[in-house]
Design a protein around this motif. Structure first.
Motif, PDB file in Angstrom:
ATOM      1  N   ALA A 269      -4.612   0.978  -0.317  1.00 45.31           N
ATOM      2  CA  ALA A 269      -4.183   2.472  -0.816  1.00 45.31           C
ATOM      3  C   ALA A 269      -5.861   2.983  -1.290  1.00 45.31           C
ATOM      4  CB  ALA A 269      -3.307   1.966  -1.544  1.00 45.31           C
TER       5      ALA A 269
ATOM      6  N   ALA B 243       0.742  -1.006   0.145  1.00 45.77           N
ATOM      7  CA  ALA B 243      -0.706   0.048  -0.342  1.00 45.77           C
ATOM      8  C   ALA B 243       0.820   1.432  -0.653  1.00 45.77           C
ATOM      9  CB  ALA B 243      -0.485   0.317   1.230  1.00 45.77           C
ATOM     10  N   VAL B 244       2.137   1.425   0.548  1.00 48.73           N
ATOM     11  CA  VAL B 244       2.944   2.697   0.764  1.00 48.73           C
ATOM     12  C   VAL B 244       3.695   2.379  -0.605  1.00 48.73           C
ATOM     13  CG1 VAL B 244       5.307   2.894   2.154  1.00 48.73           C
ATOM     14  CG2 VAL B 244       3.359   2.104   3.299  1.00 48.73           C
TER      15      VAL B 244
ATOM     16  N   GLN C  93       1.009   4.478  -3.068  1.00 46.91           N
ATOM     17  CA  GLN C  93       0.959   5.793  -2.096  1.00 46.91           C
ATOM     18  C   GLN C  93       1.869   6.759  -2.693  1.00 46.91           C
ATOM     19  OE1 GLN C  93      -0.136   5.646   1.871  1.00 46.91           O
ATOM     20  NE2 GLN C  93      -2.515   4.741   1.866  1.00 46.91           N
ATOM     21  N   ASN C  94       2.919   6.060  -2.929  1.00 49.23           N
ATOM     22  CA  ASN C  94       3.800   7.253  -2.815  1.00 49.23           C
ATOM     23  C   ASN C  94       5.224   7.230  -4.109  1.00 49.23           C
ATOM     24  OD1 ASN C  94       4.485   8.335  -0.070  1.00 49.23           O
ATOM     25  ND2 ASN C  94       3.817   6.818   0.657  1.00 49.23           N
TER      26      ASN C  94
ATOM     27  N   TYR D 186      -6.595   4.365   4.777  1.00 47.01           N
ATOM     28  CA  TYR D 186      -7.418   4.782   4.083  1.00 47.01           C
ATOM     29  C   TYR D 186      -8.565   4.605   4.471  1.00 47.01           C
ATOM     30  CZ  TYR D 186     -10.807   4.286   0.731  1.00 47.01           C
ATOM     31  OH  TYR D 186     -12.012   4.220  -0.110  1.00 47.01           O
TER      32      TYR D 186
ATOM     33  N   LYS E  45      -4.895   6.781  -7.451  1.00 49.06           N
ATOM     34  CA  LYS E  45      -5.118   7.373  -6.101  1.00 49.06           C
ATOM     35  C   LYS E  45      -6.357   7.385  -5.630  1.00 49.06           C
ATOM     36  CE  LYS E  45      -7.540  10.922  -9.255  1.00 49.06           C
ATOM     37  NZ  LYS E  45      -7.081  10.251 -10.446  1.00 49.06           N
ATOM     38  N   PRO E  46      -7.093   7.689  -4.782  1.00 51.54           N
ATOM     39  CA  PRO E  46      -8.042   6.203  -3.845  1.00 51.54           C
ATOM     40  C   PRO E  46      -9.502   6.664  -5.005  1.00 51.54           C
ATOM     41  CG  PRO E  46      -7.415   7.491  -2.096  1.00 51.54           C
ATOM     42  CD  PRO E  46      -6.416   8.115  -3.049  1.00 51.54           C
TER      43      PRO E  46
ATOM     44  N   LEU F 278       2.997   4.679   5.783  1.00 52.22           N
ATOM     45  CA  LEU F 278       1.070   4.104   5.592  1.00 52.22           C
ATOM     46  C   LEU F 278       0.106   5.629   5.835  1.00 52.22           C
ATOM     47  CD1 LEU F 278      -0.579   3.030   3.721  1.00 52.22           C
ATOM     48  CD2 LEU F 278      -1.545   1.358   5.945  1.00 52.22           C
TER      49      LEU F 278
END
Length: 583
Positions: free
Chosen positions: A127, A92-93, A96-97, A231, A102-103, A228
């Protein structure tokens, strides 16, 4: 009709009486029928279906509560819930990075039953992404359709299918590709040895070029570098998964399954399996997790209850599958009719230790009585058949383990309402065949960006029309007669393929069969059966004569065609539609 889940608390079963006048039906005059003595409120354990707000919360709760318990095993290696939490967090990290995602964006997970599947699915959900479960065996055309229909912009794929990804990418919106090899999550040096054997000895990984792709292990390493950002969906009705229908009745469509849908269904399942203990069960998982039946039952429900799934990557290798079964004191097994039959006919299957097995559940296709009897004779465990659809996340009903009715798909799960209607939408009564309709918290939001198709499957009152012909018995149990579109009309009489198939497979020389309708000038349609025989001398006349002894005349096949095998879906469901296509 109200579901048995509600009936369990109320003590009555409400059924709209189709024999009433139209005015009374319209005013919903309802009769009450007392439950029969062998049924009781103990059949379903009441569950708070709103206890979680998201699948992320389900995962976090389970990983904290069952940290040291085994979660998933594959290829001789087991990861605990603590390890599952760590790996999903790292993935997930990374998303995200290090990606554009994006969600709410869609990510396709195109993996067989390997440890990477739950890690990537749950990591993507952490995420905030919408997961698109994708069959690894899809053709390039099928991949392009699904990816574009869902608006997929990221993909996780097994290296074995990299060549098809290479061919499909130019025609999609995918920007991020993450590639993993079969044994990537196993410890060194076992991972290197297995991956090398798969690639260089078995030559199962074709050449491909994906220059911008990243390996899953590299992504997990990068995921260690940041924290993280948790979400939290705004509510439980946010879409979590796009689960594509098999396309057996037309073009494949994406069912929008929300967090609420999936959470409700995993808890509804637990309510039926009252003897399923938290953190103490082991379930064999041969059906692919990308299929909704296995996804909810073997993955999601097992995580929520803190239990252990043994993932079988290639169940078609029956000898290897049976050897794996011998290693585990498994207490549960989920499969479907063709798999049960294949296992029962294997000479080594009876040597497996079934002393711990207490639940066998069947779905995906109709369970034949002869197969259920063979399974019970060998394993001493009855099969709990259930009914469900992609659109219902999937379980609608299931046989309680302590009150199984063979030939039935059981009682509706908690808070699930069912009824049968005729072709005009009029509600029918007890033991009257009609189209099964469903309402419940597990019913999908709709088809992804296909309002026209969504309108077709829901009636004006919000009931989902299943397309299956069923009868509801006085005791609340449901029997599926057949698929509405598979029904054969012979001289005005309805003929259901399942009934013909169930009778014919009792013949000692018939291994499998499938029935369809073919055009006929005199009768409109007549029955044709496709037979896989276990004795080469079996003749067409033998089959027809056997049918005459067991079926009324208009149901007896007029044509018999022998095949070496029948066409099946990726999970082993016989595809009648393929048999309707001329050779």
């Amino acid at each position: 009709m109200k579901a048995a889940g509600n009936w369990a608390q109320q003590g009555v079963l409400k059924i709209i009486d189709a024999s009433q006048s139209k005015s009374k039906r319209e005013s919903e005059v309802i009769n009450t029928i007392k439950p029969t003595n062998h049924l009781s409120s103990a059949l379903h354990t009441y569950m708070d279906l709103n206890r979680y707000q998201s699948i992320v919360e389900v995962l976090e709760t389970a990983c904290e509560k069952f940290a040291h318990k085994p979660a998933f095993s594959n290829l001789g290696y087991t990861i605990s819930f603590r390890r599952l939490e760590k790996l999903t967090r790292q993935f997930a990290v990374y998303l995200q990075n290090y990606t554009h995602l994006k969600p709410g964006d869609r990510i396709a997970i195109q993996l067989p039953n390997v440890l990477q599947f739950p890690v990537c699915v749950l990591g993507a959900m952490r995420a905030g992404l919408i997961v698109v479960n994708t069959n690894p065996l899809y053709t390039v055309r099928e991949m392009v359709h699904q990816f574009n229909d869902a608006g997929v912009t990221a993909l996780v794929v097994l290296a074995n299918f990299g060549d098809r990804v290479e061919q499909s990418l130019p025609d999609t919106l995918i920007k991020t590709v993450i590639v993993t090899e079969l044994a990537d999550l196993l410890p060194f040096p076992k991972n290197r040895l297995i991956n090398a054997a798969v690639k260089y000895v078995k030559k199962m990984v074709p050449k491909y070029e994906l220059p911008t792709a990243i390996t899953l292990n590299s992504a997990l390493l990068q995921g260690r570098k940041h924290r993280l950002v948790r979400y939290c969906p705004e509510n439980a009705d946010v879409t979590a998964v796009l689960q594509y229908t098999g396309g057996t009745t037309g073009i494949s469509k994406g069912a929008e399954l929300t967090h609420r849908n999936l959470i409700a269904n995993m808890l509804q399942i637990r309510g039926v399996w009252s003897n399923f203990r938290e953190g103490k069960e082991i379930m064999m998982t041969p059906l692919p997790l990308y299929h909704i039946f296995s996804f909810t039952v073997n993955c999601m429900a097992m995580i929520e209850s803190g239990n252990h799934s043994v993932l079988i990557t290639n169940p078609r290798d029956l000898a290897g599958f049976i050897e794996e079964m011998k290693k585990w004191p498994f207490t549960a097994f989920a499969g479907l009719n063709t798999l049960f039959l294949a296992l029962c006919e294997h000479p080594d299957f009876a040597s497996v230790d079934f002393s711990h097995l207490k639940i066998t559940v069947a779905g995906g296709m109709a369970l034949q009585k002869s197969v259920a009897e063979k399974w019970q004779a060998i394993t001493h465990c009855q099969i709990c058949e259930g009914f469900g659809m992609t659109e219902t996340a999937p379980v609608v009903s299931v046989n309680p383990p302590e009150a199984i009715q063979i030939g039935s798909v059981g009682l509706p799960v908690q808070d699930t309402h069912v009824r049968v209607v005729d072709e005009n939408g009029v509600v029918l009564g007890v033991d009257m065949p009609g189209e099964l309709c469903v309402k419940g918290p597990q019913v999908m939001k709709g088809y992804w960006q296909r309002d026209d198709e969504t309108i077709k499957i829901f009636d004006k009152e919000g009931w989902l029309k299943t397309g299956d012909i069923a009868v509801i018995q006085a005791d609340g149990y449901i029997r599926i007669v057949d698929r509405l579109k598979d029904m054969i009309l012979v001289s005005g009489f309805n003929v259901y393929p399942n009934e013909i198939e169930d009778e014919l497979v009792t013949h000692p020389d018939i291994r499998e069969c499938a029935a369809i309708g073919v055009a006929d000038e005199k009768s409109g349609e007549v029955v044709k059966v496709f037979v896989v025989a276990s004795r080469s001398t079996l003749s067409q006349q033998d089959v027809i004569q056997y049918a005459r002894q067991r079926l009324v005349a208009y149901k007896v096949p007029k044509y018999v065609e022998f095949r070496q095998e029948l066409p099946k879906s990726n999970v082993g469901k016989i595809l009648r539609k393929m048999l309707r296509v001329p050779a």
